[in-house]
Enzyme design. Sequence first.
Site, PDB file in Angstrom:
ATOM      1  N   ARG A  24      -8.479   8.199 -10.157  1.00 38.07           N
ATOM      2  CA  ARG A  24      -8.335   8.795 -11.484  1.00 38.07           C
ATOM      3  C   ARG A  24      -9.352   8.219 -12.460  1.00 38.07           C
ATOM      4  O   ARG A  24     -10.298   8.878 -12.858  1.00 38.07           O
ATOM      5  CB  ARG A  24      -6.890   8.577 -11.973  1.00 38.07           C
ATOM      6  CG  ARG A  24      -6.480   9.368 -13.190  1.00 38.07           C
ATOM      7  CD  ARG A  24      -5.070   9.000 -13.620  1.00 38.07           C
ATOM      8  NE  ARG A  24      -4.966   7.593 -14.004  1.00 38.07           N
ATOM      9  CZ  ARG A  24      -5.128   7.122 -15.241  1.00 38.07           C
ATOM     10  NH1 ARG A  24      -5.369   7.955 -16.231  1.00 38.07           N
ATOM     11  NH2 ARG A  24      -5.049   5.827 -15.502  1.00 38.07           N
ATOM     12  N   TRP A  83      -8.396   0.839  -2.604  1.00 39.98           N
ATOM     13  CA  TRP A  83      -9.630   0.041  -2.777  1.00 39.98           C
ATOM     14  C   TRP A  83      -9.630  -1.131  -1.793  1.00 39.98           C
ATOM     15  O   TRP A  83     -10.584  -1.341  -1.034  1.00 39.98           O
ATOM     16  CB  TRP A  83      -9.669  -0.450  -4.219  1.00 39.98           C
ATOM     17  CG  TRP A  83     -10.896  -1.121  -4.694  1.00 39.98           C
ATOM     18  CD1 TRP A  83     -12.091  -1.210  -4.037  1.00 39.98           C
ATOM     19  CD2 TRP A  83     -11.059  -1.791  -5.946  1.00 39.98           C
ATOM     20  NE1 TRP A  83     -12.987  -1.898  -4.815  1.00 39.98           N
ATOM     21  CE2 TRP A  83     -12.373  -2.260  -5.985  1.00 39.98           C
ATOM     22  CE3 TRP A  83     -10.216  -2.030  -7.026  1.00 39.98           C
ATOM     23  CZ2 TRP A  83     -12.879  -2.970  -7.077  1.00 39.98           C
ATOM     24  CZ3 TRP A  83     -10.710  -2.724  -8.116  1.00 39.98           C
ATOM     25  CH2 TRP A  83     -12.027  -3.195  -8.142  1.00 39.98           C
ATOM     26  N   THR A 129      -4.457  -0.305  -3.946  1.00 42.25           N
ATOM     27  CA  THR A 129      -4.292  -0.447  -2.494  1.00 42.25           C
ATOM     28  C   THR A 129      -5.390   0.283  -1.724  1.00 42.25           C
ATOM     29  O   THR A 129      -5.900  -0.236  -0.722  1.00 42.25           O
ATOM     30  CB  THR A 129      -2.905   0.119  -2.078  1.00 42.25           C
ATOM     31  OG1 THR A 129      -1.960  -0.187  -3.103  1.00 42.25           O
ATOM     32  CG2 THR A 129      -2.452  -0.461  -0.758  1.00 42.25           C
ATOM     33  N   LYS A 141       0.072   1.764  -7.004  1.00 42.39           N
ATOM     34  CA  LYS A 141      -0.933   1.942  -8.064  1.00 42.39           C
ATOM     35  C   LYS A 141      -1.638   0.650  -8.479  1.00 42.39           C
ATOM     36  O   LYS A 141      -2.162   0.538  -9.589  1.00 42.39           O
ATOM     37  CB  LYS A 141      -0.356   2.645  -9.308  1.00 42.39           C
ATOM     38  CG  LYS A 141       0.443   3.890  -9.042  1.00 42.39           C
ATOM     39  CD  LYS A 141      -0.104   4.783  -7.972  1.00 42.39           C
ATOM     40  CE  LYS A 141      -1.378   5.486  -8.321  1.00 42.39           C
ATOM     41  NZ  LYS A 141      -1.908   6.217  -7.118  1.00 42.39           N
ATOM     42  N   HIS A 194       4.180  -0.864   0.495  1.00 36.89           N
ATOM     43  CA  HIS A 194       4.709  -1.206  -0.831  1.00 36.89           C
ATOM     44  C   HIS A 194       6.101  -1.842  -0.724  1.00 36.89           C
ATOM     45  O   HIS A 194       6.747  -2.064  -1.749  1.00 36.89           O
ATOM     46  CB  HIS A 194       4.811   0.039  -1.710  1.00 36.89           C
ATOM     47  CG  HIS A 194       3.487   0.703  -1.985  1.00 36.89           C
ATOM     48  ND1 HIS A 194       2.342   0.003  -2.256  1.00 36.89           N
ATOM     49  CD2 HIS A 194       3.137   2.022  -2.037  1.00 36.89           C
ATOM     50  CE1 HIS A 194       1.340   0.850  -2.454  1.00 36.89           C
ATOM     51  NE2 HIS A 194       1.797   2.078  -2.330  1.00 36.89           N
TER      52      HIS A 194
END
Length: 294
Positions: A256, A62, A60, A57, A107
């Site tokens: 979001r 982008w 990534t 979050k 991650h």
Amino acid sequence: MPVVRVPDETGHTLTLLEVDGTYRATCSSVPDHENEVRSIPTWLARDDDVLICSYPKSGTHWLWEVTSMLIRNKAERIPGEKESAMLELIQQSRFDNLPSPRVLNTHVQYGHVPKDFLDRRCKILYMIRNPKDVSVSFFNHHAKLLDYEFTGPWETYLPRFLRGDVDGGSWFDYTLSWENFILQIPDYPILAIYYEDMKSNPFREIQRIATFLEVPCDVMFLERVTQLCDFNTMKTDKERLEDAADWRGGKSDMYRKGKVGDWKNWFTVGQNDLFDRVFAERMHNSKTNIRFSL
Ligand code: A3P
């Protein structure tokens, strides 16, 4: 059983894959997922691989879109999803067959990155986002993606996030571990990029990434990449690639809000005090320059 239901103090659970004491997102499309994840450190790199490392979050998607355009030297929408190049969501055989140059993402902490990447000194882009916004973004991610089977409230989610009972583990451990990597290997080709800087000056940050990647690019090209990777444009173009059936209510929410400071709409004064206390305790020796608002 590798798939576990990790409870909070009120009994709400988050369904995760546990691999040797570390939590990851589950992935039913990868057979023997536990052993695939376990084997990641042995996977073989190529000299021209670029690896994006980030806590979940942190932006990534982008950065993957920007980097993929820069590496291809084409300001054109990338047709695939970043999950198709995410180490812990693909099989090794798929990873081996991805065409070069590969823009990969993960991650995992640096101790779990394929050793061969580090031996070959493959370029790493390390993305960081302020953990208050990360916690809100992660809560929404967990609440909306059906595989997590999560129905808990925000109130008990925040302590869960602070404990690190989520895929990716503790934000603090993750961030301190990468900071340590950078300190210990000061000449390693790694570029740290802050989500907040990308929001406040995307062109300058994308130019910095291009310079680091040593890709030839002119101003018009970089401006076009910046526009194509703007939040609203990406939301329109890329959200439709997500499988709507994976999401509660049948609608993806991967893109979001894309803002700095949304945490202020979620945190109570008490939660903010708690967060600040934990942050001060864990990060007091850190040089990582976190900005909670612009
Ligand atoms: P929010 O939930 O706060 O909106 P990741 O890609 O690591 O999963 O991070 C997802 C977060 O990055 C989400 O944050 C998402 O909206 C945001 N994001 C995705 N694309 C973005 C873009 N082009 N610009 C800004 N934020 C973006």
